[in-house]
Design a protein around this motif. Structure first.
Motif, short mmCIF file in Angstrom:
data_model
loop_
_atom_site.label_atom_id
_atom_site.label_comp_id
_atom_site.label_asym_id
_atom_site.label_seq_id
_atom_site.Cartn_x
_atom_site.Cartn_y
_atom_site.Cartn_z
N ALA A 118 0.55 -1.28 -0.31
CA ALA A 118 0.24 0.10 -0.27
C ALA A 118 1.01 1.40 -0.21
CB ALA A 118 -0.99 -0.07 1.43
N PHE A 119 0.47 2.35 -0.85
CA PHE A 119 1.51 3.62 -1.36
C PHE A 119 0.51 4.18 0.01
CE2 PHE A 119 2.59 1.57 -4.46
CZ PHE A 119 4.21 2.69 -5.29
N SER A 120 1.30 5.31 0.46
CA SER A 120 0.66 6.35 1.76
C SER A 120 0.68 7.76 0.16
CB SER A 120 2.23 6.96 2.05
OG SER A 120 3.30 7.38 1.52
N CYS A 125 5.69 6.96 0.98
CA CYS A 125 6.52 5.77 0.43
C CYS A 125 5.98 4.74 0.33
CB CYS A 125 7.53 5.37 2.17
SG CYS A 125 5.53 5.94 3.32
N VAL A 126 6.23 3.09 0.21
CA VAL A 126 5.56 2.58 0.22
C VAL A 126 5.18 1.54 1.74
CG1 VAL A 126 6.80 1.22 -1.15
CG2 VAL A 126 5.14 0.26 -1.31
N TRP A 127 3.77 0.83 1.91
CA TRP A 127 4.21 0.00 3.08
C TRP A 127 3.93 -2.05 2.82
CZ3 TRP A 127 3.88 1.73 8.17
CH2 TRP A 127 3.68 2.89 9.16
N ALA A 128 4.73 -2.71 3.29
CA ALA A 128 4.26 -4.00 3.00
C ALA A 128 4.86 -5.01 3.85
CB ALA A 128 6.11 -4.34 1.75
N ASP A 130 4.00 -8.28 5.49
CA ASP A 130 4.80 -10.36 4.71
C ASP A 130 4.41 -11.18 6.04
OD1 ASP A 130 5.72 -10.58 7.47
OD2 ASP A 130 8.16 -9.31 6.79
N LYS A 131 4.70 -13.09 4.70
CA LYS A 131 3.55 -13.82 5.77
C LYS A 131 3.97 -14.05 7.17
CE LYS A 131 3.51 -16.47 1.73
NZ LYS A 131 3.71 -17.61 1.46
N SER A 132 5.30 -13.05 7.58
CA SER A 132 5.64 -13.18 9.89
C SER A 132 4.78 -12.42 10.25
CB SER A 132 7.20 -13.21 9.31
OG SER A 132 7.46 -11.73 9.27
N GLY A 133 3.93 -11.52 9.66
CA GLY A 133 3.54 -10.48 10.51
C GLY A 133 4.03 -8.86 10.64
N ASP A 134 4.85 -9.41 10.12
CA ASP A 134 5.42 -7.42 10.27
C ASP A 134 5.03 -6.97 8.69
OD1 ASP A 134 7.25 -9.08 12.50
OD2 ASP A 134 8.85 -9.38 11.50
N VAL A 135 5.49 -5.30 9.09
CA VAL A 135 4.92 -4.00 8.70
C VAL A 135 6.38 -3.41 8.68
CG1 VAL A 135 3.57 -2.52 7.48
CG2 VAL A 135 2.57 -4.56 8.49
N TYR A 136 6.43 -2.83 6.89
CA TYR A 136 7.79 -2.74 6.99
C TYR A 136 7.78 -1.18 5.83
CZ TYR A 136 11.36 -6.03 8.18
OH TYR A 136 12.36 -7.23 9.04
N SER A 137 8.34 -0.25 5.44
CA SER A 137 7.85 1.05 5.33
C SER A 137 9.03 1.47 4.01
CB SER A 137 7.83 1.90 6.16
OG SER A 137 8.35 2.88 6.50
N PHE A 138 8.82 1.32 2.86
CA PHE A 138 10.28 2.01 1.95
C PHE A 138 10.18 3.16 1.86
CE2 PHE A 138 10.20 -2.35 2.23
CZ PHE A 138 11.12 -2.91 2.25
N SER A 139 11.19 3.87 1.37
CA SER A 139 11.28 5.27 0.66
C SER A 139 10.62 5.38 -0.45
CB SER A 139 12.19 5.99 1.36
OG SER A 139 12.06 7.11 0.70
N THR A 140 9.84 6.16 -1.82
CA THR A 140 9.77 6.06 -3.32
C THR A 140 10.55 7.21 -3.41
OG1 THR A 140 8.22 7.70 -2.88
CG2 THR A 140 7.98 5.65 -2.98
N THR A 141 11.16 7.94 -2.30
CA THR A 141 12.76 8.64 -3.03
C THR A 141 14.20 8.42 -3.04
OG1 THR A 141 12.69 10.05 -0.61
CG2 THR A 141 10.69 10.20 -2.62
N ASP A 142 14.25 7.92 -1.26
CA ASP A 142 15.71 7.60 -1.78
C ASP A 142 15.66 6.05 -1.07
OD1 ASP A 142 18.32 6.98 -0.59
OD2 ASP A 142 18.19 7.73 1.53
#
Length: 416
Positions: A118-120, A125-128, A130-142
């Protein structure tokens, strides 16, 4: 799994390791993307050495399982339609740009295989999840920085949305829970939305009512929530769709999609050749309007910016259908409709592989084991074994006599 999303005026379809983007309004060149052509993650020399210690065969098996198969697992488009994110079975997160032309921006690796993206709202940033139950955010600029761990569940995550006001991150897992967390401080939980009896497979926040949340589940229901308080406003049971086929298969909600104005909502059920439409006039309830009968079970659905409904099928001759809303009804467009014809011809040229049956949502149902009969049978066997020695009174009397002698010892001469 097969996916269809709108990225601006482009309809993006993905199945297997392939992705295809086709413009719905203009005769633009189609964009095809093959995940197997993207760079591979470097091998860890230390891990290879340890694997060799336990045997070459086991090492190769583990290495193949870790590498994955390039199959696309999740796709998400930004609100402006300029960015597209996808993740695959090799634990890669790919960021693509659609403007002015399609190109790959970055390739980063996630810790575990992702299930939802999902995008903010600001597309920073884009949020991801996963199967283990964790959520990460990834920058779309850096685009070279790794993801930041933001929150976690104790169960496999299946759906993820970021609210339009950018205040909350809403996640749903296999254990029937919907969690509403503060985006700025995800460790602070605003509320839980609890009422589903099976895994929650899809979430959706309607554009016209950003304070509401729709959820679909493996229990065959679609529920409407006031997510800030966790209050359930409405529940719609769609099991009657499958009952019309006179089968006992469970109804699993696969996708919830909405027209741009948020008035029309389409509900897709896995393995059901029908599409249920709802209308949302107020923020407190939805009304079922029409059930579309399809030639086969659809793979996915999406609305374009004009409010038209696209339905993706697993059919080489008719890979996609188009519906428009006129006179209070949804009508299927003729195959000669220009936009539909353009997309159909593009899918004929860039045909997608059939979806992987192993990614079916029906595999997420938890098997229920009733061991009461086995327990009672074993209990009866134990009782029977206890009753069998009591069937010979003489034997029991002899055993009691011997036991008495052992307790009192041998007789003394004075007693003889």
């Amino acid at each position: 799994m097969a996916v269809a999303v709108m990225c601006g005026e482009w309809i993006v379809t993905a199945s297997g390791k392939s992705l295809t983007a086709l413009h719905t309004r203009e005769n633009r060149e189609a964009f095809g993307f093959d995940c197997s052509q993207v760079e591979q993650k470097p091998k860890d020399a230390g891990a290879s050495d340890s694997n060799r210690r336990v045997g070459e065969k086991n090492s190769l098996d583990r290495e193949e399982k870790e590498r994955g198969t390039d199959v696309v697992l999740a796709v998400a488009a930004s609100h402006s339609g300029r960015l597209l994110a996808l993740t695959d079975d090799r634990k890669r997160l790919l960021l693509l740009s659609s403007h002015p032309t399609w190109n790959l921006i970055s390739c980063r690796w996630v810790v575990r295989r992702c299930t939802a993206l999902a995008f903010s709202p600001d597309e920073a940033c884009v949020w991801a999840a996963d199967k283990s139950g964790d959520v990460y955010s990834f920058s779309t600029t850096d685009t070279h920085t790794p993801g930041d761990l933001r929150l976690g569940h104790l169960s496999m995550l299946l759906a993820l949305v970021v609210t339009a006001d950018d205040r909350y991150v809403i996640t749903a897992d296999r254990d029937e829970k919907i969690r509403v967390s503060l985006k700025s401080a995800p460790h602070n939980i605003q509320s839980f939305c609890l009422a589903h009896t099976e895994f929650v497979s899809t979430l959706f926040v309607p554009p016209r009512h950003p304070d509401r949340l729709f959820s679909g589940s493996g229990d065959g229901t679609v529920k409407l929530w006031e997510y800030e308080t966790g209050k359930r406003l409405q529940s719609c049971d769609l099991t009657e769709l499958i009952n019309q086929d006179e089968t006992d298969e469970r109804v699993c909600i696969k996708r919830l999609s909405s027209s741009p104005d948020g008035q029309h909502i389409a509900v897709l059920c896995e393995r059901v050749p029908r599409l249920q439409l709802f209308e949302m006039k107020t923020g407190s309830e939805v009304t079922p309007t029409q059930c579309l009968t399809l030639p086969q079970s659809p793979l996915d659905t999406t609305f374009d910016p004009q409010g038209r409904l696209w339905v993706l099928l697993d059919d080489q001759h008719t890979p996609v259908l188009l519906y428009t809303h006129t006179s209070q009804r949804w009508e299927r467009c003729d195959a000669d409709q220009p936009d539909l014809k353009r997309v159909t011809e593009g899918l004929h040229t860039h045909s997608l592989p059939p979806p992987d049956a192993r990614l079916s949502l029906h595999q997420l149902y938890k098997s229920s084991v009733d061991n009461t009969a086995t327990y009672r049978q074993k209990k009866e066997e134990r009782l029977q074994q206890r009753r069998e020695p009591s069937a010979s009174p003489q034997s029991n009397g002899a055993k009691r006599s011997r036991r008495r002698k052992q307790e009192t010892g041998p007789s003394s001469p004075s007693n003889q």
